[in-house]
Design a protein around this motif. Structure first.
Motif, PDB file in Angstrom:
ATOM      1  N   LEU A 110      -5.933  23.589   2.016  1.00  0.00           N
ATOM      2  CA  LEU A 110      -6.467  24.745   1.302  1.00  0.00           C
ATOM      3  C   LEU A 110      -5.695  26.011   1.666  1.00  0.00           C
ATOM      4  CD1 LEU A 110      -8.614  25.865  -0.617  1.00  0.00           C
ATOM      5  CD2 LEU A 110     -10.131  26.129   1.357  1.00  0.00           C
ATOM      6  N   THR A 111      -5.385  26.190   2.946  1.00  0.00           N
ATOM      7  CA  THR A 111      -4.618  27.357   3.373  1.00  0.00           C
ATOM      8  C   THR A 111      -3.219  27.338   2.762  1.00  0.00           C
ATOM      9  OG1 THR A 111      -5.844  27.429   5.460  1.00  0.00           O
ATOM     10  CG2 THR A 111      -3.752  28.617   5.371  1.00  0.00           C
ATOM     11  N   ALA A 113      -2.246  25.933  -0.017  1.00  0.00           N
ATOM     12  CA  ALA A 113      -2.309  26.211  -1.453  1.00  0.00           C
ATOM     13  C   ALA A 113      -2.511  27.699  -1.721  1.00  0.00           C
ATOM     14  CB  ALA A 113      -3.438  25.390  -2.083  1.00  0.00           C
ATOM     15  N   ARG A 114      -3.341  28.350  -0.931  1.00  0.00           N
ATOM     16  CA  ARG A 114      -3.584  29.776  -1.137  1.00  0.00           C
ATOM     17  C   ARG A 114      -2.355  30.616  -0.795  1.00  0.00           C
ATOM     18  NH1 ARG A 114      -9.705  29.838   1.490  1.00  0.00           N
ATOM     19  NH2 ARG A 114     -10.819  29.246  -0.444  1.00  0.00           N
ATOM     20  N   ALA A 117       0.197  30.178  -3.524  1.00  0.00           N
ATOM     21  CA  ALA A 117      -0.173  30.947  -4.713  1.00  0.00           C
ATOM     22  C   ALA A 117       0.183  32.420  -4.544  1.00  0.00           C
ATOM     23  CB  ALA A 117      -1.670  30.785  -4.987  1.00  0.00           C
ATOM     24  N   CYS A 118      -0.026  32.956  -3.352  1.00  0.00           N
ATOM     25  CA  CYS A 118       0.343  34.357  -3.096  1.00  0.00           C
ATOM     26  C   CYS A 118       1.857  34.554  -3.179  1.00  0.00           C
ATOM     27  CB  CYS A 118      -0.165  34.789  -1.723  1.00  0.00           C
ATOM     28  SG  CYS A 118      -1.951  34.951  -1.569  1.00  0.00           S
ATOM     29  N   LEU A 142      -6.149  38.402  -9.669  1.00  0.00           N
ATOM     30  CA  LEU A 142      -7.149  37.362  -9.455  1.00  0.00           C
ATOM     31  C   LEU A 142      -8.522  37.809  -9.928  1.00  0.00           C
ATOM     32  CD1 LEU A 142      -6.291  35.906  -5.903  1.00  0.00           C
ATOM     33  CD2 LEU A 142      -5.849  34.862  -8.127  1.00  0.00           C
ATOM     34  N   LYS A 147     -12.000  35.711 -10.737  1.00  0.00           N
ATOM     35  CA  LYS A 147     -12.292  35.369  -9.352  1.00  0.00           C
ATOM     36  C   LYS A 147     -13.172  36.443  -8.717  1.00  0.00           C
ATOM     37  CE  LYS A 147      -9.661  31.685  -9.344  1.00  0.00           C
ATOM     38  NZ  LYS A 147     -10.232  30.321  -9.257  1.00  0.00           N
ATOM     39  N   THR A 151     -13.539  35.390  -3.062  1.00  0.00           N
ATOM     40  CA  THR A 151     -12.419  34.483  -3.262  1.00  0.00           C
ATOM     41  C   THR A 151     -11.092  35.194  -3.069  1.00  0.00           C
ATOM     42  OG1 THR A 151     -13.711  33.143  -4.803  1.00  0.00           O
ATOM     43  CG2 THR A 151     -11.330  32.925  -4.904  1.00  0.00           C
ATOM     44  N   HIS A 154     -10.328  35.495   0.486  1.00  0.00           N
ATOM     45  CA  HIS A 154      -9.855  34.248   1.088  1.00  0.00           C
ATOM     46  C   HIS A 154      -8.338  34.111   0.927  1.00  0.00           C
ATOM     47  CE1 HIS A 154     -13.792  33.029   2.111  1.00  0.00           C
ATOM     48  NE2 HIS A 154     -14.186  32.633   0.920  1.00  0.00           N
ATOM     49  N   TYR A 155      -7.820  34.469  -0.230  1.00  0.00           N
ATOM     50  CA  TYR A 155      -6.369  34.454  -0.440  1.00  0.00           C
ATOM     51  C   TYR A 155      -5.690  35.467   0.487  1.00  0.00           C
ATOM     52  CZ  TYR A 155      -6.578  31.442  -4.564  1.00  0.00           C
ATOM     53  OH  TYR A 155      -6.748  30.373  -5.405  1.00  0.00           O
ATOM     54  N   ALA A 158      -5.464  34.126   3.980  1.00  0.00           N
ATOM     55  CA  ALA A 158      -4.441  33.084   4.119  1.00  0.00           C
ATOM     56  C   ALA A 158      -3.043  33.683   4.275  1.00  0.00           C
ATOM     57  CB  ALA A 158      -4.495  32.152   2.916  1.00  0.00           C
TER      58      ALA A 158
END
Length: 492
Positions: A110-111, A113-114, A117-118, A142, A147, A151, A154-155, A158
């Protein structure tokens, strides 16, 4: 010592392009930029382009010479090497670092992927391109795409974790995102706010699961009954419940307990949770049919399917409850109620994690201290326990207010309030539920004498008042009237 020079070249006067010196009419010009030559300690000659400013070119040449000497001596600044490494390679190293620390595979993925994405959204390719303002714009995009603030945070957490690791691992000289704060007002934008189960709702859910004839991903109705009961009796999370084996249950001691291994606990600490006696008694027979060393609740139900599982059982429990209404009008009114509804009229939901909310709320409602509630909930702060997980119903608030000490002196009579209006009608707001005036005792009870009753009657005739209403009944022993204490309490 580096040698500075400005190279010459020839230009065709007709086309304006560079040409050879032998071209007829070629014009000789000098480069607008300074260049320099220097030799490294290994004897190799280097030719480097400088700047239009001669002094700046001299400084760059001196720095290049010093760097060549440091490299030859084995003195290397690691940040210079890492500055040229693509961020994709740094991210791969960061992922391996998180896995080596003992984080779960789900958290690591999950980390990753975030962060990815950034990096893709901000178009960062080197560590030198990390810029807070660009990340803020990415978070705004986002939010524009639906979002929530939580959320987006959270990004942000990360990508800040990556930049902080780059600094700690001496890959950059300073963390460029250290001053970037989280987005504010996340509590006002909660998309999946939960509520706790009432006692009746929890009992109805357990009954519906136990009597269910269908299975969900290998779990029978009896399995789900024991699962919900354990979740509401311990506050364990989905991943923790999925890791339990029969050996984790110790039901024979005076204080029954369940132990979750540190590898499956969220805080990576072994958790020994006491069990209520009735829960332990219900689980004792159930665990007797389970294979030692194997998960008590096997299968894939915990892989993002627990909410779907409990939602189906909630639907069955609600349908069974609606069938208890024989009158069509009553059934229609019950259909509009929030009882056993997955999402109520206020937008709050009861899913599998709501069982943990129920556990914490029951602890706080029992009168436990804040520290005890925090310890049983296994939270890092008491604010998280009381602020997010503990829920107070109207009944709890009314009981708390009723327990407050009286504000008026006991020996002071309450003066009646004058009625409003011009029609002279007597207004009554119902029985007075506050502290009553002390009366002459009779066998431990409060009594009214005939003179007291006569005075009260005269007062009502003289003034339009709001009545203080102690319910009375006749006593055959001495003719006095004793208060009915059931009127004093909304609960009774």
């Amino acid at each position: 010592m580096a040698e500075l020079f400005r190279p010459a070249y020839f230009v065709d006067p007709v086309t304006g392009k560079r040409c050879n010196a032998s071209t007829p009419g070629a014009v000789r010009k000098k480069s607008p930029n300074w260049w320099f030559r220097y030799y490294s300690p290994d004897g190799k000659r280097h030719k480097v382009k400088g700047y239009p400013d001669k002094k700046a070119t001299e400084n760059k040449a001196a720095e290049m010479e010093r760097r060549a000497i440091r490299l030859d001596a084995g003195i290397v600044d690691p940040t210079e090497v890492h500055a040229k490494t693509p961020l994709a390679e740094h991210l791969a190293d960061y992922v391996r670092y998180l896995a080596a620390k003992g984080n779960t595979a789900e958290h690591v993925e999950l980390t990753r992927a975030r962060v990815q994405a950034c990096l893709d959204g901000c178009r960062f390719d080197r560590v030198g391109s990390l810029q807070p303002s660009v990340i803020v714009s990415f978070l705004a995009d986002l939010r524009a795409n639906g979002k929530s603030i939580a959320t987006a945070n959270h990004y942000l957490t990360a990508i800040k974790g990556l930049s902080r690791w780059l600094w700690r691992d001496r890959r950059i000289n300073a963390d460029p995102l250290t001053g970037l704060a989280k987005l504010a007002n996340a509590d006002t934008d909660i998309r999946h706010a939960r509520r706790d189960f009432s006692s009746d709702e929890l009992a109805a859910l357990l009954k519906a699961a136990r009597e269910s004839v269908r299975s969900f991903r290998g779990l029978s109705g009896l399995d789900r009954f024991a699962l919900y009961l354990t979740a509401a009796g311990t506050g364990f999370r989905v991943s923790e419940l999925a890791s339990l084996t029969p050996e984790c249950f110790d039901l024979e001691n005076d204080t029954p307990t369940i132990t979750v291994a540190a590898a499956y606990s969220k805080n990576r600490k072994e958790s020994v949770q006491p069990l209520p006696g009735d829960v332990a008694e219900s689980l004792r027979t159930f665990l007797g049919t389970k294979t030692p060393g194997e998960p008590v609740w096997p299968g894939t139900w915990h892989q993002q399917a627990s909410a779907k599982m409990i939602r189906a059982d909630l639907h069955e429990a609600r349908q069974a409850w609606l069938q208890t209404f024989q009158d069509a009008q009553q059934r229609e009114e019950a259909t509009r109620s929030d009882y056993l509804a997955y999402r109520d009229s206020a937008g709050l939901v009861i899913d599998f994690h709501a069982l943990r909310h129920t556990y914490v709320s029951r602890i706080v409602r029992s009168g436990a201290s804040a520290k005890a509630a925090q310890t049983l909930a296994r939270h890092s702060t008491v604010q998280l326990t009381l602020g997010r997980y503990a829920h107070a119903a109207l009944y709890d608030l009314a009981t708390t207010v009723e327990a407050l000490p009286p504000m008026m002196p006991a020996d002071e009579k309450a003066e009646p309030l004058a009625a409003t209006g011009t029609d002279g009608r007597q207004i009554s707001l119902g029985p007075f539920l506050g502290p009553q005036q002390a009366k002459r005792a009779n066998s431990g009870g409060q009594t009214w004498t005939e003179s007291d009753e006569t005075g009260a009657t005269e007062n009502l005739e003289k003034h339009a008042v709001i009545r203080t209403f102690p319910e009375v009944f006749s006593s055959e022993d001495d003719g006095t009237r004793t208060r009915n204490h059931r009127i004093d309490s909304p609960v009774l």
